[in-house]
Design a protein around this motif. Structure first.
Motif, mmCIF file in Angstrom:
data_model
loop_
_atom_site.group_PDB
_atom_site.id
_atom_site.type_symbol
_atom_site.label_atom_id
_atom_site.label_comp_id
_atom_site.label_asym_id
_atom_site.label_seq_id
_atom_site.Cartn_x
_atom_site.Cartn_y
_atom_site.Cartn_z
ATOM 1 N N HIS A 1 0.871 -1.174 0.000
ATOM 2 C CA HIS A 1 0.000 0.000 0.000
ATOM 3 C C HIS A 1 0.909 1.225 0.000
ATOM 4 O O HIS A 1 1.888 1.277 0.751
ATOM 5 C CB HIS A 1 -0.879 0.012 1.247
ATOM 6 C CG HIS A 1 -1.807 -1.155 1.343
ATOM 7 N ND1 HIS A 1 -3.170 -1.011 1.256
ATOM 8 C CD2 HIS A 1 -1.571 -2.478 1.513
ATOM 9 C CE1 HIS A 1 -3.742 -2.200 1.368
ATOM 10 N NE2 HIS A 1 -2.781 -3.108 1.531
ATOM 11 N N ARG B 1 0.886 5.775 -0.779
ATOM 12 C CA ARG B 1 0.089 6.973 -1.035
ATOM 13 C C ARG B 1 0.795 7.833 -2.068
ATOM 14 O O ARG B 1 1.996 8.077 -1.981
ATOM 15 C CB ARG B 1 -0.123 7.749 0.253
ATOM 16 C CG ARG B 1 -1.008 6.996 1.227
ATOM 17 C CD ARG B 1 -1.486 7.851 2.378
ATOM 18 N NE ARG B 1 -2.402 7.067 3.212
ATOM 19 C CZ ARG B 1 -2.199 6.842 4.501
ATOM 20 N NH1 ARG B 1 -1.149 7.336 5.109
ATOM 21 N NH2 ARG B 1 -3.067 6.122 5.181
ATOM 22 N N LYS B 2 0.000 8.262 -3.055
ATOM 23 C CA LYS B 2 0.512 9.128 -4.113
ATOM 24 C C LYS B 2 -0.525 10.214 -4.345
ATOM 25 O O LYS B 2 -1.702 9.894 -4.567
ATOM 26 C CB LYS B 2 0.755 8.324 -5.390
ATOM 27 C CG LYS B 2 1.377 9.131 -6.500
ATOM 28 C CD LYS B 2 1.702 8.253 -7.688
ATOM 29 C CE LYS B 2 2.315 9.087 -8.797
ATOM 30 N NZ LYS B 2 2.633 8.298 -9.957
ATOM 31 N N ASP B 3 -0.091 11.457 -4.255
ATOM 32 C CA ASP B 3 -0.995 12.601 -4.428
ATOM 33 C C ASP B 3 -2.215 12.496 -3.510
ATOM 34 O O ASP B 3 -3.337 12.790 -3.915
ATOM 35 C CB ASP B 3 -1.437 12.727 -5.891
ATOM 36 C CG ASP B 3 -0.264 12.932 -6.833
ATOM 37 O OD1 ASP B 3 0.702 13.612 -6.438
ATOM 38 O OD2 ASP B 3 -0.317 12.406 -7.960
ATOM 39 N N GLY B 4 -1.987 12.030 -2.286
ATOM 40 C CA GLY B 4 -3.053 11.952 -1.298
ATOM 41 C C GLY B 4 -3.990 10.772 -1.429
ATOM 42 O O GLY B 4 -4.900 10.603 -0.628
ATOM 43 N N GLU B 5 -3.773 9.930 -2.436
ATOM 44 C CA GLU B 5 -4.630 8.762 -2.640
ATOM 45 C C GLU B 5 -3.867 7.480 -2.343
ATOM 46 O O GLU B 5 -2.701 7.356 -2.688
ATOM 47 C CB GLU B 5 -5.131 8.705 -4.083
ATOM 48 C CG GLU B 5 -6.131 9.785 -4.425
ATOM 49 C CD GLU B 5 -6.736 9.574 -5.817
ATOM 50 O OE1 GLU B 5 -6.921 8.411 -6.217
ATOM 51 O OE2 GLU B 5 -6.989 10.585 -6.484
ATOM 52 N N GLU B 6 -4.576 6.523 -1.732
ATOM 53 C CA GLU B 6 -3.958 5.230 -1.430
ATOM 54 C C GLU B 6 -4.079 4.304 -2.629
ATOM 55 O O GLU B 6 -5.134 4.214 -3.259
ATOM 56 C CB GLU B 6 -4.629 4.591 -0.216
ATOM 57 C CG GLU B 6 -3.941 3.319 0.235
ATOM 58 C CD GLU B 6 -4.518 2.743 1.517
ATOM 59 O OE1 GLU B 6 -4.447 1.515 1.685
ATOM 60 O OE2 GLU B 6 -5.038 3.526 2.344
ATOM 61 N N HIS B 7 -2.985 3.620 -2.937
ATOM 62 C CA HIS B 7 -2.923 2.643 -4.024
ATOM 63 C C HIS B 7 -2.359 1.343 -3.460
ATOM 64 O O HIS B 7 -1.713 1.335 -2.414
ATOM 65 C CB HIS B 7 -2.008 3.131 -5.151
ATOM 66 C CG HIS B 7 -2.416 4.448 -5.725
ATOM 67 N ND1 HIS B 7 -3.297 4.554 -6.773
ATOM 68 C CD2 HIS B 7 -2.072 5.715 -5.382
ATOM 69 C CE1 HIS B 7 -3.476 5.826 -7.064
ATOM 70 N NE2 HIS B 7 -2.746 6.555 -6.236
#
Length: 103
Positions: free
Chosen positions: A58, A60-66
């Motif tokens: 997991h 976080r990129k640009d405030g989003e979890e991937h």
């Protein structure tokens, strides 16, 4: 000279590590785990190679979890500032290369 059979490495608790090498301030360790780590940001770059098992990474990129599914042979690179956490699916063995003393 050292030969390490990664598939034979186990530990008494999750994220225990077998130190392999320390070269010019960079450590290489073999980790065994069957439980998630914790969200963190390393104080340097990190290379995370799955030697055995499957790990959901997991990040976080640009405030989003991937989530990236990492299977045996897959490598994850966490650059400076990359917030991430590893969630193994069952037992996994992971080679981690990072700055000495990093989280």
């Amino acid at each position: 000279m050292k030969v390490i059979r990664s598939r034979e490495f186990t530990a008494e608790r999750a994220w225990s590590a077998l130190p392999i090498a320390s070269m010019n301030g960079v450590t290489t360790r073999l980790h065994w785990t069957d439980a998630p780590y914790k969200w963190h940001v390393n104080d340097g770059e990190e290379v995370f190679a799955v030697l055995d098992g499957t790990v959901d990474m997991h990040y976080r990129k640009d405030g989003e979890e991937h989530v990236a599914e990492l299977r045996t042979g897959d490598v994850f690179f966490a650059g400076v500032g990359c917030e991430h956490v590893a969630h193994p699916r069952g037992a996994a063995r992971i080679l981690v290369i990072e700055k000495e003393g990093s989280v």
